[in-house]
Design a protein around this motif. Sequence first.
Motif, mmCIF file in Angstrom:
data_model
loop_
_atom_site.group_PDB
_atom_site.id
_atom_site.type_symbol
_atom_site.label_atom_id
_atom_site.label_comp_id
_atom_site.label_asym_id
_atom_site.label_seq_id
_atom_site.Cartn_x
_atom_site.Cartn_y
_atom_site.Cartn_z
ATOM 1 N N GLU A 82 43.013 43.874 43.064
ATOM 2 C CA GLU A 82 43.361 42.960 41.979
ATOM 3 C C GLU A 82 44.196 41.781 42.468
ATOM 4 O O GLU A 82 44.307 40.774 41.781
ATOM 5 C CB GLU A 82 44.141 43.696 40.881
ATOM 6 N N ASN A 123 38.980 39.276 39.426
ATOM 7 C CA ASN A 123 39.416 40.539 38.832
ATOM 8 C C ASN A 123 40.048 40.254 37.484
ATOM 9 O O ASN A 123 40.777 39.261 37.324
ATOM 10 C CB ASN A 123 40.448 41.245 39.722
ATOM 11 N N THR A 178 38.958 47.325 33.421
ATOM 12 C CA THR A 178 39.139 46.484 34.605
ATOM 13 C C THR A 178 37.774 46.027 35.101
ATOM 14 O O THR A 178 36.788 46.757 35.013
ATOM 15 C CB THR A 178 39.869 47.248 35.724
ATOM 16 N N GLN A 235 35.783 43.859 38.377
ATOM 17 C CA GLN A 235 35.849 43.298 39.727
ATOM 18 C C GLN A 235 34.536 42.619 40.069
ATOM 19 O O GLN A 235 33.467 43.196 39.905
ATOM 20 C CB GLN A 235 36.149 44.387 40.768
ATOM 21 N N SER A 240 46.197 33.348 39.189
ATOM 22 C CA SER A 240 46.389 34.529 38.339
ATOM 23 C C SER A 240 46.998 34.102 37.013
ATOM 24 O O SER A 240 47.787 33.150 36.939
ATOM 25 C CB SER A 240 47.289 35.564 39.021
ATOM 26 N N ASN A 276 42.560 37.377 37.619
ATOM 27 C CA ASN A 276 42.913 36.903 38.960
ATOM 28 C C ASN A 276 41.660 36.372 39.642
ATOM 29 O O ASN A 276 40.576 36.931 39.458
ATOM 30 C CB ASN A 276 43.494 38.036 39.814
ATOM 31 N N ASP A 295 50.349 49.010 36.686
ATOM 32 C CA ASP A 295 49.105 48.503 37.276
ATOM 33 C C ASP A 295 48.329 49.630 37.958
ATOM 34 O O ASP A 295 47.105 49.734 37.821
ATOM 35 C CB ASP A 295 49.406 47.406 38.293
#
Length: 686
Positions: free
Chosen positions: A67, A580, A596, A598, A530, A548, A52
């Motif tokens: 996250e 996330n 990724t 956000q 999640s 998530n 991660d």
Amino acid sequence: MNKCFLLFIFSFGILTAQVKKNDTLAEVILESNRFINSSTLITPASQIKTEDIERYAPTEITTVLNETPGVHVFSGALNTNRLTVRGMGSRTLYGTNKIQAYYNGIPITSGIGETAFNIYDPESLSQIEIIKGPKATIFGTNLGGALLLNTKLPAKGKTTLRNNLTVGSYGLLKNSLQAGYRDEKFYINVLSDHLQTNGYRDNSNYDRDAIFLDVGYQFNDKNKLKFLINQLDYNAQIPSSINQTDFDEDPTRAAANWKAAQGYEDNKITTTGLTYQHIFSQSLKNTTTVFYSYIDHYEPRPFNILDEFTNSYGFRSVFSGSITVLPFKNKFNAGAELYSDTYQWATFENLYEENNNQGSLQGDLLSDNKEYRNRWNAFANFTAYFDKLAIETGINYNKSLYSFRDYFNSENDNRNAKRNFDGIWAPSLTVRYNFTTNHQLFGNVSYGFSFPNLEETLTPEGVINPEIGPETGINYEVGTENYFFSKKLKTNITFYYMDVKNLLVAERVDEDQYIGRNAGKTSHKGLEFSIKYLWELSQDLSLQPYFNATFNNQKFVDFTDEENDYSGNDLTGVPKNLWNGGFLLNHSNGIYFSTTYQYVGELPMNDANSLYYNAYNVVNLKAGYTARIFKNFSMEFTGGINNVLNEKYASSILINAVGFGGAEPRYYYPGLPINYFGGVKLKYLF
């Protein structure tokens, strides 16, 4: 305090006297010949692993912490971070509190509850565990929870040499050199790391060097010893927050007064710990750590120059095992922790306005103080297993004491003062039911607290306010964790609710002075979700998507500030929603690609809720290729783009900002625009 602690030890002695050697549950309790620094809770904990962390640039851990559902880090700069958990800590202005943090089992939260977590090299970490809420009684019962940082061990049976060089935008340069060896009885791990960047904003250079040594030796089947030392030396300029006009016109600007003073902080931090583990029998072991840390901090600021030294020391001892006379499977942990520090700080005039534009210049002494701070924790938990049902009970006892001495105002009758807080007992109850091996339901009820720091207990005249006390709250949560499709799909849903009383409020009375007071009640409600999936597209290609989400409903229940009633308003500094997600695409030939995403929802910037900061989105990309050059030698090439969409956003908000002398209030810490990084990692095993 002494009577309570002796009672705890006496009770524990009666408990362990019934432990026998023929325990058949040793594999449940002792697991292996490793030092265990995880929480071992029966409820699912949020664990961030190496893979991660490696989805991001190897410069800091704030992005990967974001996250975690229920967690949000406000990042003003590499040296300015505020970690919040379920809204706890959102009202802290410049740092992180409301949590208890450990680094390889060593307490790193100061005597006044403050934690600097972003100073640790992410490349050295194997796991980060976040326990949300006060349910982990053996790691303190802070309202925000606990943060456990654990470092990597060398590969077993190998000698490892590794070097990772990363370069990027704004003068980013990071080089990490690691060497290690590990066999059945001995291991050694050495890491040297250098990080520097010119920064995106004016007056934001950052330069850090770190040396880490971790050594362990197993004498025999029952005795092990481990030694750790971590040395940090960094210098970080401070651009501070800026107002709306500067944020709109040119977010690279530093606050005018900080730029004129060329404000910065210079830190030298040493952390050491010696851990000894003894196995009494198959069902009982003890792990004891003694530790010492030293911080030398020097910070020229526009309003004064702060010079401070902190010496911290203490111990942590934990007995773990099971009670064999009971007719059901069980395990327990019990022990005590002492954290004591001496904090000496002085302030001086900053004559930067008289220094011909050369920045800060130290003038006359303004204050000279020393604080003695002690924190006792005694704790125990017990877990019983009944077929599909597990029940865990825990208790934590905390006793905190502050002592303050003012060496500057010798005529002040209150220059020597103490604050001895009443001891707090904090219980916890957790229940888990496994419908099957893949489906479980869990619930928790726990009591927690957060103490004010010493400065919050002082009045503007330097007198300790005996009326101010800790925040307290009861946490309720229920959730479910499920696996599907041969455990390729994992989901987790948690509902939580926490009432906090005696809310601590930092009231600003001057540009650099705050006083604390207990001002009301807050309600923390939320849902955390999640989902993670492993999709094997072919024999050589896999796709791992994840998502998530956090949905917050956190409000002031009863909060009056002077003549203003803010009851019913949204809790300041808490985003309404956090999302996330992303994926990792991995091929057996060594090529990988990850993205990724956000999303941070709107958040109130002041208690009146008259000003909100809008939601924003940040997307990052990273790709890499690992090539095995020889049998024991490999090279990895990486490259990435952060903030691909070039979103203009504030990565941190200074809540309830006040403008002095008719100036605009400075709410905003600008986030980085689009930026790039690339690196090469060399690894040799022999």
